[in-house]
Scaffold this active site. Sequence first.
Site, short mmCIF file in Angstrom:
data_model
loop_
_atom_site.label_atom_id
_atom_site.label_comp_id
_atom_site.label_asym_id
_atom_site.label_seq_id
_atom_site.Cartn_x
_atom_site.Cartn_y
_atom_site.Cartn_z
N HIS A 219 26.40 29.77 -13.62
CA HIS A 219 26.17 29.86 -12.19
C HIS A 219 26.73 31.19 -11.69
CE1 HIS A 219 25.37 25.39 -11.03
NE2 HIS A 219 24.75 25.71 -12.14
N CYS A 250 25.15 26.08 -3.37
CA CYS A 250 25.99 24.93 -3.07
C CYS A 250 26.07 24.72 -1.56
CB CYS A 250 27.38 25.17 -3.64
SG CYS A 250 28.52 23.86 -3.21
N ASN A 259 22.55 28.90 -9.52
CA ASN A 259 22.28 29.45 -10.85
C ASN A 259 22.14 30.96 -10.79
OD1 ASN A 259 21.68 26.91 -12.53
ND2 ASN A 259 20.49 26.61 -10.68
ZN ZN Z 1 23.67 24.16 -12.93
#
Ligand code: ZN
Length: 319
Positions: A219, A250, A259
């Site tokens: 990530h 997020c 990602n």
């Molecule tokens: Zn992931």
Amino acid sequence: MGAGADRMSIDVLVSEVGPRDGLQSLKAIMPTEAKKAWIRAEADAGVPEIEVGSFVPPKLLPQMADCEELVRYAVTIPGLHVTTLAPNLKGVERAVAAGAHKVSIPVSASETHSQANVRRNHAEMLQEVRRINEMLGELPEERRPVFEAGIATAFGCTMEGPVPEGKVLELAHALVEAGCREVGLSDTTGYANPAQIRRLVRMVRAEIGEEKLTGVHLHNTRGLGLANAMAALEEGITTLDSSLGGIGGCPFAPGASGNIVTEDLVFMLESMGLNTGINLDRLLKVRDVVAEALPGAEMYGFTPEAGLPLGFHPGWGTT
Ligand code: ZN
């Protein structure tokens, strides 16, 4: 590649996880037809492998309810390797029925995370992995997908903090013993740094064998995604997960992408002369397909913003 190019000529396998990892963390549900258009467009750009969804109960993740249909569609695209996630035996059975080429089960190195995520501890997860392997072992070879375990929170956990490396080694060993063909390492939380990547990849490969750890899932939460990818490559990793536009940021950390961005990763690799089989110009155009289907969703990436350098061609940065 999607058009049937030679998988063997690839130096680094970029595995697109946007339709799964990216969409999974978004509230908006992308229509199935739009997902198909996305998958098709990426395959046409040469992306060799796509994780098209997750076989979780649709009640838990309505975004993934069309996973069956997507697998059935994606396997008709010549040359495309179709992967999915499945959290348990039932999910793997559904993946097999749909014809997925590869299934991965996430197993968290952090026991707290594992309990929160799938309500199972390590012993219970290993038992599930054994049951899955038994089921797969009874299938005729041509119907048997590659079964991999992705070790989640391998580089740190939002609930436990640092995850001892010994614990990751032990789990990797146990997963291989339970029958997994491969084990991947996931920086689920975006905690990893390049030195840590290098150390853990080396340790796990020494423990279970190089051929059993070939991929990492990174990530870009703290901006270290590509640095971590380079560290992994230098340790011999050949498969990197990424998502188009880095979608799936997020929701608890505004502006933090999820990602690593496929476009930036492919730019880095191709400019270094590492063949991904992907046509960057065509890949950049896939963003329009996704943006149209996800109005308002944030998309990331430096290369798409800046454009390709004048005179860019694969390997241009190597001379
Ligand atoms: Zn992931």
